[in-house]
Design an enzyme around this catalytic site. Structure first.
Site, short mmCIF file in Angstrom:
data_model
loop_
_atom_site.label_atom_id
_atom_site.label_comp_id
_atom_site.label_asym_id
_atom_site.label_seq_id
_atom_site.Cartn_x
_atom_site.Cartn_y
_atom_site.Cartn_z
N GLU A 34 -7.52 0.31 -6.42
CA GLU A 34 -6.14 0.64 -6.02
C GLU A 34 -6.00 2.05 -5.48
OE1 GLU A 34 -3.45 -1.28 -5.83
OE2 GLU A 34 -4.35 -3.07 -6.68
N GLU A 43 0.79 5.20 -3.10
CA GLU A 43 0.54 4.15 -2.12
C GLU A 43 0.48 4.75 -0.72
OE1 GLU A 43 2.66 -0.12 -1.01
OE2 GLU A 43 3.26 0.97 -2.80
N ASN A 81 9.73 -1.75 -13.39
CA ASN A 81 8.57 -1.22 -14.12
C ASN A 81 8.77 0.26 -14.46
OD1 ASN A 81 6.91 -3.50 -14.42
ND2 ASN A 81 6.24 -3.32 -12.30
#
Length: 181
Positions: A34, A43, A81
């Site tokens: 990731e 990201e 989240n």
């Protein structure tokens, strides 16, 4: 990461030595994948930033629609989240999601929180998948579900499995069964 481990004493500490090694290898595999070799704390694809705000939640997205993108070693994302992890960790991540990219301890805490307590689109947490024998493939499902599993992105699944096999070899254990989702 050491600071974050204190909150989850069962992580890589449950079951046989082989089970423990497999869980550690699985978590490190996803962190490696990731974050592109632990190079990125957020990201890369900014086009995805606005997609991770679920307006149906009563608390909304107070930090802005584009604030809940993936961060940390497993690219933890979505406003729900951030809210749940913040509540569990005693941090206001809903209003300050940037804390995950600013503070390495918080980044690892959110990753371990998700790994140990959330099943995401799967049916079990990643921790349960590894200690219960379901295998590495179920950790992929818990993290990314249909985005990768069931034909969603077979190349990504294959890449994760290859990394996992490499990392299990480094830590000196067999990868076990249930490698794909």
């Amino acid at each position: 990461m050491i600071d974050a481990l204190h909150a989850y004493p069962g992580f890589a500490n449950t079951g046989t030595p082989q089970t423990r090694a497999r869980e550690a290898a699985a978590f490190l595999t996803h962190a490696d994948f990731e974050s592109v070799g632990l190079r990125y704390v957020k990201e890369i694809n900014e086009a995805n930033y606005g997609r991770k705000c679920d307006d149906s939640r009563p608390y909304g997205c107070p930090a802005g629609r584009k604030a809940y993108y993936g961060r940390g070693p497993i690219m933890f994302s979505w406003n729900f989240n951030y809210k749940a992890a913040g509540d569990a960790l005693g941090l206001d991540l809903l209003n300050d999601p940037w804390m995950v990219e600013r503070d390495p301890s918080v980044a690892w805490q959110t990753a371990l929180w998700y790994w140990n307590t959330q099943n995401g689109p799967g049916t079990m947490t990643s921790h349960e998948a590894m200690v219960g024998g379901a295998g590495f493939g179920q950790t992929i499902r818990s993290l990314n579900g249909a985005l990768e599993c069931d034909g969603g992105n077979p190349e990504s699944v294959a890449s994760r499995v290859a990394r996992y096999e490499r990392i299990t070899a480094i830590v000196g254990t067999a990868p076990g069964s249930g490698l794909t989702c």
